[in-house]
Design a protein around this motif. Sequence first.
Motif: not given
Length: 146
Positions: A99-116, A136-139
Amino acid sequence: MVFRLPHVLAAATLALVPVAAQADQNLIDYRNSVMESIGGHTTALVAIVKGNVPFTEDAAVHARAIEPLSKMVGHIFPSDSRTGKTEALPAIWEQPEKFQQAVTTFQTAAAALAKAADGQPRDLAAPVSDLAKACKGCHDDFRKKD
Ligand code: HEC
């Protein structure tokens, strides 16, 4: 006084049951409010990126808003929020590393989006797509199917 004590204890015991259940439900409701906020920004951003609406000037606000909300996802699944009206699966607490992996993947994607965020809407297409995959991966693994 002596006679009354059992009544007081009985009343306290009775009161504890609904209070505990309500505490869980409060956590669950809060979690869903945060998820709905994330969902609102994501859906709005997708509409802009796809060109379904003309509000390109709003894109950066949505893109930036998701990152701080993604940080909350790290703490809105405490172990006392399992029971109640929830679509969260027990796997969240049974497989905490996954579960923590799914959270981290999501947070990394959100950070990349904020940067763009300051780019053109077309520059946001790839980071939005990565973000949606993380949702979707987490859901798929951790939320009950509809
Ligand atoms: C780390 C796991 C995880 C990630 C990442 C995640 N979600 Fe969720 N989401 C859940 C779980 C679990 C629930 C169910 C919570 C509950 O019912 O207690 C949920 C619920 C929701 C809900 C509420 C639906 C309802 O039933 O009211 C929405 C909307 C939502 N997520 C959207 C998103 C979007 C959009 C993203 C990505 C931008 C996302 N989620 C990322 C796990 C996740």
